[in-house]
Design a protein around this motif. Structure first.
Motif, PDB file in Angstrom:
ATOM      1  N   CYS A  16      33.973  84.329  31.943  1.00 12.77           N
ATOM      2  CA  CYS A  16      33.357  85.331  32.810  1.00 12.77           C
ATOM      3  C   CYS A  16      32.030  85.802  32.245  1.00 12.77           C
ATOM      4  O   CYS A  16      31.061  86.011  32.971  1.00 12.77           O
ATOM      5  CB  CYS A  16      34.294  86.529  32.984  1.00 12.77           C
ATOM      6  SG  CYS A  16      35.786  86.152  33.936  1.00 12.77           S
ATOM      7  N   GLN A  17      32.000  85.951  30.911  1.00 14.14           N
ATOM      8  CA  GLN A  17      30.767  86.391  30.279  1.00 14.14           C
ATOM      9  C   GLN A  17      29.669  85.353  30.468  1.00 14.14           C
ATOM     10  O   GLN A  17      28.535  85.673  30.811  1.00 14.14           O
ATOM     11  CB  GLN A  17      31.021  86.627  28.788  1.00 14.14           C
ATOM     12  CG  GLN A  17      29.781  87.124  28.030  1.00 14.14           C
ATOM     13  CD  GLN A  17      30.050  87.331  26.560  1.00 14.14           C
ATOM     14  OE1 GLN A  17      31.104  86.939  26.061  1.00 14.14           O
ATOM     15  NE2 GLN A  17      29.123  87.940  25.862  1.00 14.14           N
ATOM     16  N   ASN A  18      30.013  84.088  30.258  1.00  9.96           N
ATOM     17  CA  ASN A  18      29.028  83.021  30.449  1.00  9.96           C
ATOM     18  C   ASN A  18      28.546  82.984  31.886  1.00  9.96           C
ATOM     19  O   ASN A  18      27.370  82.798  32.158  1.00  9.96           O
ATOM     20  CB  ASN A  18      29.640  81.666  30.070  1.00  9.96           C
ATOM     21  CG  ASN A  18      29.834  81.536  28.573  1.00  9.96           C
ATOM     22  OD1 ASN A  18      29.208  82.261  27.798  1.00  9.96           O
ATOM     23  ND2 ASN A  18      30.714  80.629  28.160  1.00  9.96           N
ATOM     24  N   SER A  19      29.506  83.195  32.834  1.00 14.23           N
ATOM     25  CA  SER A  19      29.141  83.185  34.239  1.00 14.23           C
ATOM     26  C   SER A  19      28.177  84.315  34.552  1.00 14.23           C
ATOM     27  O   SER A  19      27.175  84.123  35.232  1.00 14.23           O
ATOM     28  CB  SER A  19      30.410  83.300  35.099  1.00 14.23           C
ATOM     29  OG  SER A  19      30.076  83.404  36.451  1.00 14.23           O
ATOM     30  N   SER A  20      28.484  85.534  34.026  1.00 13.23           N
ATOM     31  CA  SER A  20      27.647  86.678  34.344  1.00 13.23           C
ATOM     32  C   SER A  20      26.257  86.520  33.776  1.00 13.23           C
ATOM     33  O   SER A  20      25.305  87.104  34.282  1.00 13.23           O
ATOM     34  CB  SER A  20      28.308  87.957  33.816  1.00 13.23           C
ATOM     35  OG  SER A  20      28.366  87.943  32.402  1.00 13.23           O
ATOM     36  N   GLU A  21      26.122  85.758  32.715  1.00  9.49           N
ATOM     37  CA  GLU A  21      24.811  85.563  32.115  1.00  9.49           C
ATOM     38  C   GLU A  21      23.966  84.572  32.902  1.00  9.49           C
ATOM     39  O   GLU A  21      22.747  84.599  32.838  1.00  9.49           O
ATOM     40  CB  GLU A  21      24.970  85.061  30.673  1.00  9.49           C
ATOM     41  CG  GLU A  21      25.516  86.111  29.720  1.00  9.49           C
ATOM     42  CD  GLU A  21      25.756  85.555  28.344  1.00  9.49           C
ATOM     43  OE1 GLU A  21      25.623  84.322  28.182  1.00  9.49           O
ATOM     44  OE2 GLU A  21      26.084  86.327  27.424  1.00  9.49           O
ATOM     45  N   THR A  22      24.612  83.701  33.640  1.00  8.81           N
ATOM     46  CA  THR A  22      23.867  82.627  34.291  1.00  8.81           C
ATOM     47  C   THR A  22      23.820  82.752  35.811  1.00  8.81           C
ATOM     48  O   THR A  22      22.810  82.426  36.417  1.00  8.81           O
ATOM     49  CB  THR A  22      24.480  81.264  33.921  1.00  8.81           C
ATOM     50  OG1 THR A  22      25.869  81.283  34.238  1.00  8.81           O
ATOM     51  CG2 THR A  22      24.297  80.976  32.441  1.00  8.81           C
ATOM     52  N   ILE A  23      24.906  83.203  36.433  1.00  6.93           N
ATOM     53  CA  ILE A  23      24.916  83.352  37.882  1.00  6.93           C
ATOM     54  C   ILE A  23      25.091  84.831  38.212  1.00  6.93           C
ATOM     55  O   ILE A  23      26.119  85.430  37.914  1.00  6.93           O
ATOM     56  CB  ILE A  23      25.996  82.469  38.556  1.00  6.93           C
ATOM     57  CG1 ILE A  23      25.939  82.620  40.078  1.00  6.93           C
ATOM     58  CG2 ILE A  23      27.371  82.707  37.999  1.00  6.93           C
ATOM     59  CD1 ILE A  23      26.696  81.529  40.825  1.00  6.93           C
ATOM     60  N   ILE A  24      24.061  85.425  38.770  1.00  4.86           N
ATOM     61  CA  ILE A  24      24.017  86.863  39.000  1.00  4.86           C
ATOM     62  C   ILE A  24      24.055  87.134  40.504  1.00  4.86           C
ATOM     63  O   ILE A  24      23.228  86.608  41.254  1.00  4.86           O
ATOM     64  CB  ILE A  24      22.738  87.469  38.392  1.00  4.86           C
ATOM     65  CG1 ILE A  24      22.693  87.198  36.887  1.00  4.86           C
ATOM     66  CG2 ILE A  24      22.653  88.954  38.681  1.00  4.86           C
ATOM     67  CD1 ILE A  24      21.363  87.519  36.256  1.00  4.86           C
ATOM     68  N   LEU A 248      28.723  76.079  36.399  1.00  5.96           N
ATOM     69  CA  LEU A 248      28.437  77.483  36.673  1.00  5.96           C
ATOM     70  C   LEU A 248      29.543  78.425  36.194  1.00  5.96           C
ATOM     71  O   LEU A 248      29.349  79.633  36.152  1.00  5.96           O
ATOM     72  CB  LEU A 248      28.223  77.683  38.177  1.00  5.96           C
ATOM     73  CG  LEU A 248      26.978  77.022  38.773  1.00  5.96           C
ATOM     74  CD1 LEU A 248      27.024  77.082  40.287  1.00  5.96           C
ATOM     75  CD2 LEU A 248      25.706  77.679  38.252  1.00  5.96           C
ATOM     76  N   ASN A 249      30.708  77.861  35.838  1.00 10.00           N
ATOM     77  CA  ASN A 249      31.875  78.684  35.482  1.00 10.00           C
ATOM     78  C   ASN A 249      32.187  79.699  36.581  1.00 10.00           C
ATOM     79  O   ASN A 249      32.579  80.843  36.315  1.00 10.00           O
ATOM     80  CB  ASN A 249      31.638  79.414  34.148  1.00 10.00           C
ATOM     81  CG  ASN A 249      31.483  78.452  32.994  1.00 10.00           C
ATOM     82  OD1 ASN A 249      32.187  77.459  32.921  1.00 10.00           O
ATOM     83  ND2 ASN A 249      30.551  78.746  32.110  1.00 10.00           N
ATOM     84  N   HIS A 250      32.021  79.247  37.818  1.00 13.09           N
ATOM     85  CA  HIS A 250      32.182  80.147  38.973  1.00 13.09           C
ATOM     86  C   HIS A 250      32.495  79.259  40.166  1.00 13.09           C
ATOM     87  O   HIS A 250      31.615  78.593  40.686  1.00 13.09           O
ATOM     88  CB  HIS A 250      30.892  80.936  39.188  1.00 13.09           C
ATOM     89  CG  HIS A 250      30.934  81.899  40.334  1.00 13.09           C
ATOM     90  ND1 HIS A 250      30.780  81.513  41.654  1.00 13.09           N
ATOM     91  CD2 HIS A 250      31.089  83.247  40.349  1.00 13.09           C
ATOM     92  CE1 HIS A 250      30.837  82.583  42.424  1.00 13.09           C
ATOM     93  NE2 HIS A 250      31.029  83.646  41.662  1.00 13.09           N
ATOM     94  N   PHE A 251      33.777  79.245  40.585  1.00 12.78           N
ATOM     95  CA  PHE A 251      34.184  78.376  41.695  1.00 12.78           C
ATOM     96  C   PHE A 251      34.252  79.172  42.986  1.00 12.78           C
ATOM     97  O   PHE A 251      34.920  80.203  43.062  1.00 12.78           O
ATOM     98  CB  PHE A 251      35.543  77.738  41.410  1.00 12.78           C
ATOM     99  CG  PHE A 251      35.935  76.704  42.425  1.00 12.78           C
ATOM    100  CD1 PHE A 251      35.628  75.370  42.241  1.00 12.78           C
ATOM    101  CD2 PHE A 251      36.590  77.068  43.596  1.00 12.78           C
ATOM    102  CE1 PHE A 251      35.982  74.418  43.185  1.00 12.78           C
ATOM    103  CE2 PHE A 251      36.936  76.122  44.548  1.00 12.78           C
ATOM    104  CZ  PHE A 251      36.625  74.796  44.340  1.00 12.78           C
TER     105      PHE A 251
END
Length: 289
Positions: A16-24, A248-251
């Motif tokens: 989640c942290q990686n996702s929040s850093e890259t996909i906002i 993206l670590n975001h599906f």
């Protein structure tokens, strides 16, 4: 067991942290727009133009920086059979890709041009229509192992359109075809430029949108949880460039991508159950391949 649970929670939090850093997340889409299928950005007005796919109105929508609909523009001489993407040329003219072809049986694939001046009207007229076909497709539909002729992503570059196919074949292996079509009104034949592979998992690697950067040095290809980028190419020989994949670590049901500038992407997804229905920003400089 406690250690295992702790490790699992830590892994989820890290993802989640990686996702929040890259996909906002920038904002939620208006409730009216339930099936956004393409987006394009106009930096001079900080406006996104979008559309919806089959079963929806023959309209394009202008969204302001807060995600509100500023304008809804009906394209009076264009039917929405299955509008799957939207792009623009260097002059700001918009193009609508009516080439959604889930069953690979359509014979009425086309692209509509909407001149930039028409975007100020509630009822706009398409300047011309490009009808096209794929010479490699002989059957409508082909065998289930040869369903290569659906498209959800394209862009315009130097007077040509480039279409990236969505593989719907049985035994999905990630193969995608790239076609080239001249930006000239009338009936055209798509020219096969080549093919490449994403991955062998349909849910994670079926192509839903593509875009080219303003400086034409990068191509991005969108899936539900990845961005595939091509760079270091010459001219329109995109597939001979360097291919990289970013997770993206975001599906979610991501259906639309465009460039905000040469270093920033904008992505939109459809709302499915309680997931999605948003517009996001992704910095290429924060992407790790």
């Amino acid at each position: 067991m406690k250690n295992l649970i702790s490790i699992t929670i830590a892994f989820v939090l890290l993802a989640c942290q990686n996702s929040s850093e890259t996909i906002i997340k920038l904002y939620s889409l208006p409730k009216k727009l339930k099936e956004v299928s393409g987006i394009i950005y106009f930096p001079e007005t900080n406006t996104i133009y979008t559309l919806e796919d089959s079963g929806n109105a023959n309209k394009i929508y202008a969204l302001n920086s807060n995600g509100k609909i500023d304008k809804a523009i009906s394209i009076t001489n264009a039917a929405n059979v299955d509008w799957e993407d939207i792009t623009k040329d260097k002059k700001g003219n918009i193009y609508i890709g009516d080439f959604g072809n889930n069953d690979n049986e359509r014979r009425d694939l086309c692209i509509y041009k909407v001149a930039k001046g028409e975007l100020n009207k509630e009822n706009a007229i398409s300047e011309y229509k490009i009808s096209f076909s794929y010479p490699e497709q002989k059957d409508f539909p082909p065998k289930k192992t040869k369903l290569f002729f659906d498209v959800e992503g394209f862009f315009e570059f130097n007077g040509y359109f480039y279409l990236f196919t969505k593989n719907r074949s049985k035994g999905f292996d990630g193969t995608a075809l790239v076609y080239k079509i001249p930006n000239i009104g009338g009936t055209q034949k798509a020219v096969l430029m080549g093919e490449f592979k994403t991955c062998d998992n349909y849910n994670h690697c079926a192509i839903t949108s593509v875009a080219i950067s303003p400086d034409a040095t990068k191509i991005v290809v969108l899936t539900h949880d990845k961005v595939i980028m091509f760079n270091n190419f010459k001219g329109d020989n995109f597939l001979n460039g360097t291919q990289k994949t970013f997770k993206l670590n975001h599906f979610s049901q991501k259906e639309a991508i465009c460039f905000k500038d040469n270093k920033t992407l904008i992505i939109a997804d459809e709302k499915t159950n309680k997931t999605g229905g948003n517009v996001y920003e992704v910095s290429l400089e924060k992407m790790s391949f």
